[in-house]
Design a protein around this motif. Structure first.
Motif, PDB file in Angstrom:
ATOM      1  N   GLU A  68      23.488   1.521 -33.888  1.00  0.00           N
ATOM      2  CA  GLU A  68      23.704   1.127 -32.741  1.00  0.00           C
ATOM      3  C   GLU A  68      24.180  -0.313 -32.779  1.00  0.00           C
ATOM      4  N   LEU A  69      25.400  -0.485 -32.419  1.00  0.00           N
ATOM      5  CA  LEU A  69      26.038  -1.853 -32.381  1.00  0.00           C
ATOM      6  C   LEU A  69      26.873  -2.149 -31.106  1.00  0.00           C
ATOM      7  N   PRO A  70      27.201  -3.518 -30.755  1.00  0.00           N
ATOM      8  CA  PRO A  70      27.882  -3.610 -29.680  1.00  0.00           C
ATOM      9  C   PRO A  70      29.423  -2.987 -29.865  1.00  0.00           C
ATOM     10  N   ARG A  71      29.920  -2.774 -28.829  1.00  0.00           N
ATOM     11  CA  ARG A  71      31.295  -2.018 -28.729  1.00  0.00           C
ATOM     12  C   ARG A  71      32.389  -2.815 -29.438  1.00  0.00           C
ATOM     13  N   THR A  72      32.061  -4.182 -29.163  1.00  0.00           N
ATOM     14  CA  THR A  72      33.085  -5.172 -29.989  1.00  0.00           C
ATOM     15  C   THR A  72      32.376  -6.190 -30.585  1.00  0.00           C
ATOM     16  N   LEU A  73      32.900  -6.673 -31.447  1.00  0.00           N
ATOM     17  CA  LEU A  73      32.502  -7.908 -32.322  1.00  0.00           C
ATOM     18  C   LEU A  73      33.391  -8.787 -32.522  1.00  0.00           C
ATOM     19  N   VAL A  74      32.834 -10.062 -32.750  1.00  0.00           N
ATOM     20  CA  VAL A  74      33.791 -11.265 -33.137  1.00  0.00           C
ATOM     21  C   VAL A  74      33.637 -11.607 -34.549  1.00  0.00           C
ATOM     22  N   ILE A  75      34.289 -12.015 -35.370  1.00  0.00           N
ATOM     23  CA  ILE A  75      34.509 -11.946 -36.584  1.00  0.00           C
ATOM     24  C   ILE A  75      35.090 -13.482 -37.087  1.00  0.00           C
TER      25      ILE A  75
END
Length: 394
Positions: A68-75
């Motif tokens: 379960e991860l957020p729908r979007t991520l920031v790299i």
């Protein structure tokens, strides 16, 4: 025709290089996530967020994941070699680790999902599309701007309250990343000497010995162990998102542990040393300081004493104005035409506020010197330079 073809080819080459860069950042993010979770996580639809610092900043969607991860991520991907010290990757990584260890309700920034020191990559929770504090100040809605500024001040207070006493934790995280734990910049006495020369040579203002002694005393106090907590250092309004859950701080590339009142001193003339600085209406600064104070007196009950807070704030304001002036004035004095009037007016505002606060505390020497500097700035860049209000308060 050949010119058109060359231009089109250059454009395609530029687009290809940009796509390659995005792909490299996404690949680095996927690799760090796989190492963190022990399974392949696929990221798609990368979007360049054009970070203002040295890192490449990309938003990407999570296409497939067994977790379960957020729908979007920031790299955030930092270059391998940077001349800047302290290393902004180490500082930001340690900062996000410190906050991610807190409970979600005490976290005033995105959660750190994964990181890797060898790849110099951070993968962060994406807070989504939200306006910045800067955007709120440029909109024509004074009530929303006021609420946001007070929310910002309360959030800063919560940041200080929840990180008070956590300096050993922060230093341990820095050491683990191979960074120095002393995150202070130039020694304040050196700053004092540089500014007195600058004022004398360029603005024809001499600095009395009693003022220099007070600055050195203030420097000793602000670098003591009192009221120490985490500071983002860069308090520019562009580095804050206004989310449904309140203001959230971004970009800890210069984060450090220091006397929290140095941050609060900036509220005497909020954001004045930011390049886009404009003025706030009367009373707003005092309201922001009160909002901050309400969040920290449970941790530092001594600051519930108005006189103690005022005295500590004056010393912090003195150091803030001096250290920031020595940073920005040389550039403004070197090219007054390009400087225009708004940035010099913002610096003048800081000296005027310092004079005002010093006079209220009966420190006539500090007040008179600050007034002389403010007048000299007006003579050099004016006459009659005044800082306009943010559009929200027109």
């Amino acid at each position: 025709m050949s010119v058109h073809t060359s231009s089109a080819g250059d454009e395609r080459a530029g687009n290809g290089a940009a796509a390659d860069k995005l792909g490299a950042v996404v690949a680095a993010g996927e690799s760090v996530l796989a190492q963190r979770f022990g399974a392949q996580i696929t990221l798609i639809d990368p979007e360049d967020l054009h970070g203002s610092g040295p890192a490449s900043v990309v938003r990407a969607k999570v296409d497939s994941s067994p977790f379960e991860l957020p729908r979007t991520l920031v790299i955030k991907h930092y270059p391998g070699e940077l001349d800047e010290q302290p290393d902004p990757f180490a500082t930001e990584s340690a900062s996000y680790q410190l906050f991610t260890a807190l409970s979600p309700e005490d976290r005033v920034c995105p959660e750190l999902i994964a990181h890797d020191g060898s790849r110099r990559v951070l993968v962060l929770e994406d807070l989504g599309i939200a306006p910045t504090l800067e955007a709120r100040l440029t909109e024509h809605d004074s009530r929303t701007a006021e609420r946001t500024l007070l929310s910002w001040a309360r959030t800063l207070g919560r940041m200080h309250a929840t990180t008070a006493g956590r300096e050993p934790d922060f230093n341990a995280l820095l050491r683990r990343l191979g960074a120095k734990t002393d995150q202070q910049g130039e020694a304040l006495p050196v700053t004092c000497d540089r500014l007195t020369r600058l004022l004398r040579e360029h603005l024809l203002v001499d600095t009395p010995d009693q003022v220099i002694k007070r600055v050195h005393r203030a420097a000793t106090w602000v670098t003591s162990q009192e009221y120490r907590a985490f500071s983002p250092t860069d308090l520019s309004p562009e580095n804050n998102l206004v989310t449904d859950d309140g203001v959230r701080f971004l970009d800890f590339e210069h984060g450090c542990m220091r006397n929290a009142l140095v941050d609060v001193a900036h509220l005497r003339a909020p954001f004045a040393f930011w390049e886009g600085a404009l003025a706030l209406p009367p009373g707003m600064s005092e309201a922001m300081v009160a909002a901050w104070s309400a969040e920290v007196t449970g941790v530092w009950p001594g600051l519930d004493d108005h006189e103690a807070l005022a005295e500590g704030l004056l010393d912090s304001q003195l150091i803030c104005v001096w250290s920031q002036s020595v940073r920005v004035l040389p550039e403004l004095l070197e090219d007054p035409v390009s400087a225009g009037t708004q940035r010099p007016a913002a610096v003048r505002w800081c000296w005027q506020e310092l004079a005002k606060q010093a006079r209220q505390l009966g420190l006539a020497g500090i007040a008179e010197h600050a007034e002389l500097v403010a007048q000299a700035l007006d003579d050099r860049f004016g006459p009659g330079i005044e800082l306009g209000l943010y559009p929200a308060f027109h």
